[in-house]
Scaffold this motif. Sequence first.
Motif, PDB file in Angstrom:
ATOM      1  N   ALA A  81       9.399  -1.621  -4.224  1.00 54.78           N
ATOM      2  CA  ALA A  81       9.502  -3.006  -3.774  1.00 54.78           C
ATOM      3  C   ALA A  81       9.961  -3.832  -4.956  1.00 54.78           C
ATOM      4  O   ALA A  81       9.388  -3.747  -6.049  1.00 54.78           O
ATOM      5  CB  ALA A  81       8.162  -3.517  -3.243  1.00 54.78           C
ATOM      6  N   THR A 130       4.945  -3.405  -8.290  1.00 55.07           N
ATOM      7  CA  THR A 130       5.558  -2.603  -7.234  1.00 55.07           C
ATOM      8  C   THR A 130       6.610  -1.613  -7.714  1.00 55.07           C
ATOM      9  O   THR A 130       7.006  -0.729  -6.960  1.00 55.07           O
ATOM     10  CB  THR A 130       6.207  -3.534  -6.192  1.00 55.07           C
ATOM     11  OG1 THR A 130       7.198  -4.346  -6.844  1.00 55.07           O
ATOM     12  CG2 THR A 130       5.161  -4.448  -5.554  1.00 55.07           C
ATOM     13  N   GLY A 149      12.054  -3.945   0.005  1.00 56.64           N
ATOM     14  CA  GLY A 149      11.093  -2.860   0.014  1.00 56.64           C
ATOM     15  C   GLY A 149      11.670  -1.665   0.742  1.00 56.64           C
ATOM     16  O   GLY A 149      12.242  -1.824   1.833  1.00 56.64           O
TER      17      GLY A 149
END
Length: 456
Positions: A119, A148, A103
Motif C-alpha cells: 500500500a 505499509t 493498494g
Amino acid sequence: MRAPLLALCLLLSAFARAQEPMSGHEHGDMSPPDTPAHDAHAHESSMRNMGMGSDDSEVRSLRDIPLMRRGSGTSWQPDRFPPSMIHAQVAGWGLMFQGLLFGGYDVQGGPRGASAPEALGWLMLMANRELPSGQLVLGVMLSPDPLTAGAHGGYPLLLQSGESYRGEPLHDRQHPHDLFMELAASYTHYFSDTWGLMLYVAPAGEPALGPVAFPHRASARFDPLAVLGHHWQDSTHISFGVVTAGLVTPLARLEVSAFNGREPDEFRYDLDLRLPDSFSARLSVNPTSRVSTQVSYGYLPSPEALHPGVPVHRFTASAMYHAPVGAHGFWATTAVFGRNVEGDEPPTNSALLESNVDLDGHHAVFGRVEYVRKTGHDLALSGILEHDTFDVGVLALGYLYQFNPWGPVKAGVGVRGALNLVPENLAALYGGRTPLGGMVYVRLAPVMRDSSGHGR
C-alpha cells in the motif's frame, strides 16, 4: 540551524509587511477586507488559485497563477490541470486536501525479484491566503509508506536502486517514503503584477532541483510504482532542511536552494535534520497553459550514508504537456533527462518518457519508457562488476477503470505490467534479459474537478 532560522525570520517579516495595504493602482481593486467586494474578489481569486479557473488563456499577472501550478515543493507543472482535491474556504483561508492511495499485490520475477502485498501513497493539506501584497502558502504532507511498504526496506521493483537498509545498499527494491514528506511555508511578495520574490522554508520539503517528483506528476497519477531514474532526477523531493529563494514572473521563475542533501535514514518516522550542506538552482518556464519546462543543477557533497564524502553533481531537464481530451478526458505527458557525476565514477545518465490518457473519467491507460545507466555499486554487485556500468531499462503499460464518485472520493481498479531490459552480462543474475514484473491494485483519490469546479 542558523540559516533556516534566519530564513524563517525573513519569512515572518515579509508576512508582516504583506498585511500593509498596497496602493490601488498597483493591483486594481483593493477594497477593505470587510467589504463584500473584497470578499467576492477573495473567493474568486481563491477558486482561480486552486486551479478551478484554468483555461488556455495566458497568465499575465502573478495573481493569475493558479496554485495548482505548484507540483511538488516549489516545482511547476502546466496550468492546464483539473485538480483532484477537496476544497473549502475558512476565515479567509483557502483549504485544499489532496491525496493518492494505492493498494495491491506486486510481483517482480526472476532470481532478484520478489512478491508482496503493498500500500503506497500520500496525503496533503494545503492552506493559502491571498494578501494585498502577496500570497502565503502552508503545507503538510504525510505518507503511509513506513507502515505499509517498509518491510525488507521497501517494495519489490526490478532494477531499482538507492538508499540502504540495515547497513546494506538497497537493490531491486524501492525504499518507502518517510512519514513526513513535507512541512513547509512559502511566501511570494508581489512588487508588481509582473514580478515578485518567493521564500520557501521547510523542515521537510523539496529543494529547487529536478522536475515535479514522480508521486505528484499528472502523467504518473495512475501508475503506483516508482521510476528507475528516481536517484538521477527527483530523489531530493524529501529533504530535511530546505531554504529556497526565487525571482518570480507570470511565466518564469529562477530559484536557488540551500538544503540538507543527505538521504533519509532507515527510521522513517522522524525528521533527519542536519545543517544545509548542498545547493541547487533551477529555471522553470511555463510558456503556455499546457506546457511547463525546467532545467536545474545541484551539488550534493555527501548524499549517501554508506559512502560519506562522495559528492554528486546532478543535472536535470524536463518538459511536461497537459491537454483536455474530449468532453471529460485528460492527457498528461512528461519527458525527463537526469545526469549524475558521482565522485570518481564515470558520469551516468537517465531518460524517461511517461504518459497517460483519462479517456472519459472512467477508462484510463498509461505507460512509461525508461533508460538508465547504473554502476555496479548502484545495483549492489560485487567483485569485478562493482565499478562497471550497465545500460538498463523498462517498458511499463497499464490500464485503470474508475468507478463513479462516492461523495468526494473516486475509486478505481488497475493492472500494470513491465518488461525490464538488462544487458547480457547481467542476464544470469536476473534470470534472462527481459524479466517481467506486474501489479494489480486499487486506487483512491479525491474527485477530479473540471474548469467550472464540478466533480467527475
